[in-house]
Design a protein around this motif. Sequence first.
Motif, PDB file in Angstrom:
ATOM      1  N   PHE A   1      -3.836 -20.165  64.598  1.00 57.65           N
ATOM      2  CA  PHE A   1      -2.552 -19.629  64.156  1.00 57.65           C
ATOM      3  C   PHE A   1      -1.401 -20.078  65.057  1.00 57.65           C
ATOM      4  O   PHE A   1      -0.242 -20.048  64.651  1.00 57.65           O
ATOM      5  CB  PHE A   1      -2.591 -18.097  64.114  1.00 57.65           C
ATOM      6  CG  PHE A   1      -2.279 -17.442  65.428  1.00 57.65           C
ATOM      7  CD1 PHE A   1      -0.978 -17.054  65.738  1.00 57.65           C
ATOM      8  CD2 PHE A   1      -3.277 -17.218  66.360  1.00 57.65           C
ATOM      9  CE1 PHE A   1      -0.683 -16.454  66.942  1.00 57.65           C
ATOM     10  CE2 PHE A   1      -2.993 -16.625  67.567  1.00 57.65           C
ATOM     11  CZ  PHE A   1      -1.689 -16.242  67.862  1.00 57.65           C
ATOM     12  N   MET A   2      -1.724 -20.536  66.294  1.00 60.05           N
ATOM     13  CA  MET A   2      -0.669 -20.868  67.238  1.00 60.05           C
ATOM     14  C   MET A   2       0.165 -22.072  66.787  1.00 60.05           C
ATOM     15  O   MET A   2       1.338 -22.180  67.106  1.00 60.05           O
ATOM     16  CB  MET A   2      -1.249 -21.120  68.629  1.00 60.05           C
ATOM     17  CG  MET A   2      -0.197 -21.187  69.730  1.00 60.05           C
ATOM     18  SD  MET A   2      -0.912 -21.321  71.379  1.00 60.05           S
ATOM     19  CE  MET A   2      -1.592 -19.678  71.582  1.00 60.05           C
ATOM     20  N   LEU A   3      -0.439 -22.978  66.011  1.00 59.77           N
ATOM     21  CA  LEU A   3       0.304 -24.141  65.534  1.00 59.77           C
ATOM     22  C   LEU A   3       1.469 -23.709  64.658  1.00 59.77           C
ATOM     23  O   LEU A   3       2.598 -24.170  64.824  1.00 59.77           O
ATOM     24  CB  LEU A   3      -0.626 -25.081  64.764  1.00 59.77           C
ATOM     25  CG  LEU A   3       0.009 -26.357  64.216  1.00 59.77           C
ATOM     26  CD1 LEU A   3       0.553 -27.211  65.350  1.00 59.77           C
ATOM     27  CD2 LEU A   3      -1.021 -27.140  63.404  1.00 59.77           C
ATOM     28  N   ASP A   4       1.207 -22.783  63.715  1.00 59.64           N
ATOM     29  CA  ASP A   4       2.282 -22.292  62.844  1.00 59.64           C
ATOM     30  C   ASP A   4       3.324 -21.512  63.640  1.00 59.64           C
ATOM     31  O   ASP A   4       4.526 -21.637  63.394  1.00 59.64           O
ATOM     32  CB  ASP A   4       1.700 -21.408  61.738  1.00 59.64           C
ATOM     33  CG  ASP A   4       0.860 -22.203  60.743  1.00 59.64           C
ATOM     34  OD1 ASP A   4       1.129 -23.412  60.598  1.00 59.64           O
ATOM     35  OD2 ASP A   4      -0.055 -21.626  60.144  1.00 59.64           O
ATOM     36  N   VAL A   5       2.858 -20.724  64.607  1.00 55.40           N
ATOM     37  CA  VAL A   5       3.790 -19.948  65.428  1.00 55.40           C
ATOM     38  C   VAL A   5       4.682 -20.874  66.237  1.00 55.40           C
ATOM     39  O   VAL A   5       5.904 -20.655  66.348  1.00 55.40           O
ATOM     40  CB  VAL A   5       3.021 -18.985  66.356  1.00 55.40           C
ATOM     41  CG1 VAL A   5       3.970 -18.285  67.314  1.00 55.40           C
ATOM     42  CG2 VAL A   5       2.250 -17.959  65.538  1.00 55.40           C
ATOM     43  N   LEU A   6       4.096 -21.919  66.802  1.00 55.96           N
ATOM     44  CA  LEU A   6       4.883 -22.844  67.603  1.00 55.96           C
ATOM     45  C   LEU A   6       5.863 -23.630  66.739  1.00 55.96           C
ATOM     46  O   LEU A   6       6.968 -23.964  67.172  1.00 55.96           O
ATOM     47  CB  LEU A   6       3.966 -23.786  68.366  1.00 55.96           C
ATOM     48  CG  LEU A   6       4.618 -24.680  69.415  1.00 55.96           C
ATOM     49  CD1 LEU A   6       5.467 -23.857  70.381  1.00 55.96           C
ATOM     50  CD2 LEU A   6       3.571 -25.463  70.180  1.00 55.96           C
ATOM     51  N   ARG A   7       5.467 -23.922  65.502  1.00 55.09           N
ATOM     52  CA  ARG A   7       6.403 -24.573  64.586  1.00 55.09           C
ATOM     53  C   ARG A   7       7.613 -23.682  64.328  1.00 55.09           C
ATOM     54  O   ARG A   7       8.754 -24.150  64.253  1.00 55.09           O
ATOM     55  CB  ARG A   7       5.704 -24.901  63.272  1.00 55.09           C
ATOM     56  CG  ARG A   7       4.802 -26.128  63.337  1.00 55.09           C
ATOM     57  CD  ARG A   7       3.994 -26.268  62.074  1.00 55.09           C
ATOM     58  NE  ARG A   7       3.176 -27.492  62.094  1.00 55.09           N
ATOM     59  CZ  ARG A   7       2.113 -27.675  61.315  1.00 55.09           C
ATOM     60  NH1 ARG A   7       1.743 -26.724  60.475  1.00 55.09           N
ATOM     61  NH2 ARG A   7       1.444 -28.801  61.386  1.00 55.09           N
ATOM     62  N   GLN A   8       7.359 -22.372  64.202  1.00 54.37           N
ATOM     63  CA  GLN A   8       8.469 -21.430  64.024  1.00 54.37           C
ATOM     64  C   GLN A   8       9.364 -21.415  65.266  1.00 54.37           C
ATOM     65  O   GLN A   8      10.589 -21.400  65.162  1.00 54.37           O
ATOM     66  CB  GLN A   8       7.924 -20.036  63.732  1.00 54.37           C
ATOM     67  CG  GLN A   8       7.160 -19.918  62.426  1.00 54.37           C
ATOM     68  CD  GLN A   8       6.501 -18.568  62.242  1.00 54.37           C
ATOM     69  OE1 GLN A   8       6.728 -17.651  63.020  1.00 54.37           O
ATOM     70  NE2 GLN A   8       5.674 -18.446  61.220  1.00 54.37           N
ATOM     71  N   ASP A   9       8.737 -21.423  66.439  1.00 55.25           N
ATOM     72  CA  ASP A   9       9.521 -21.466  67.677  1.00 55.25           C
ATOM     73  C   ASP A   9      10.308 -22.768  67.765  1.00 55.25           C
ATOM     74  O   ASP A   9      11.450 -22.790  68.242  1.00 55.25           O
ATOM     75  CB  ASP A   9       8.598 -21.333  68.892  1.00 55.25           C
ATOM     76  CG  ASP A   9       8.056 -19.918  69.052  1.00 55.25           C
ATOM     77  OD1 ASP A   9       8.641 -18.997  68.457  1.00 55.25           O
ATOM     78  OD2 ASP A   9       7.046 -19.745  69.769  1.00 55.25           O
ATOM     79  N   GLN A  10       9.691 -23.858  67.291  1.00 51.91           N
ATOM     80  CA  GLN A  10      10.378 -25.144  67.307  1.00 51.91           C
ATOM     81  C   GLN A  10      11.621 -25.090  66.418  1.00 51.91           C
ATOM     82  O   GLN A  10      12.687 -25.589  66.780  1.00 51.91           O
ATOM     83  CB  GLN A  10       9.443 -26.246  66.820  1.00 51.91           C
ATOM     84  CG  GLN A  10      10.092 -27.629  66.769  1.00 51.91           C
ATOM     85  CD  GLN A  10       9.172 -28.647  66.141  1.00 51.91           C
ATOM     86  OE1 GLN A  10       8.083 -28.315  65.684  1.00 51.91           O
ATOM     87  NE2 GLN A  10       9.610 -29.893  66.114  1.00 51.91           N
ATOM     88  N   SER A  11      11.485 -24.464  65.256  1.00 56.63           N
ATOM     89  CA  SER A  11      12.634 -24.336  64.353  1.00 56.63           C
ATOM     90  C   SER A  11      13.720 -23.474  64.981  1.00 56.63           C
ATOM     91  O   SER A  11      14.918 -23.735  64.803  1.00 56.63           O
ATOM     92  CB  SER A  11      12.183 -23.726  63.028  1.00 56.63           C
ATOM     93  OG  SER A  11      11.228 -24.556  62.385  1.00 56.63           O
TER      94      SER A  11
END
Length: 227
Positions: free
Chosen positions: A148-158
């Motif tokens: 799940f961390m990949l999606d969370v980090l993508r959100q942080d990236q955005s």
Amino acid sequence: MGNTKECDHHKGQRGELHRRVFAAILGFIVLVLLVIFLIWIILRPTKPRFILQDATVFAFNLSSTGATTPSLTTPTPNTLTLTMQATLTAINPNSRIGIYYQNLHTYASYKGQQISLAAELPPTYQGHRDVTVWSPYLYGYAVPVSPFMLDVLRQDQSAGAVLVNVKVIGRVKWKVGTWVSGRYHIYVNCPAYIRLAGERDNDGGVGISGAGAAVKYQFFQSCVVDV
């Protein structure tokens, strides 16, 4: 008749003795509590303060392709690579109490998961109102992380920033005059919001890094300290 009076007299003496012993024990307990209260009033012990002054980020990259390797049929896992140097300041606010720091270790955490090896901090004694500064390097190479961390980090990236927690665990002792207390556990949590520039790698994973080879962030962020 005489024996009865004598027995009653002995019972009265034993009862009086019990009352005196009870009063002495109660008085001793009250005295000890009063001494402890007076020491607390005079010394006013306060737990140390920690401040995250800055952090220099050399690498912060998460990659996950979901692809398979030539020799394996399972997808490659999400991995996170981190290299950073954090500057931590510990402050002893007490004017009459010294602090011993022992077995201190610091590491980086993201979303509740440890993402770097624990770096050992040197044993330190802080005198009254002393200040100590540590600048440990935190390394984590290809650390497996939950899917799940990949999606969370993508959100942080955005959002343009990621919250990394620099944590310190260890033990402390209090010193008053020549008296030294037993050891107490200390837990420190320092939040650090790091601005990100993100790009996708050639395999479709997500690479996150600071803008440039190394980026220094100034925080002067107060940390949460539990003793």
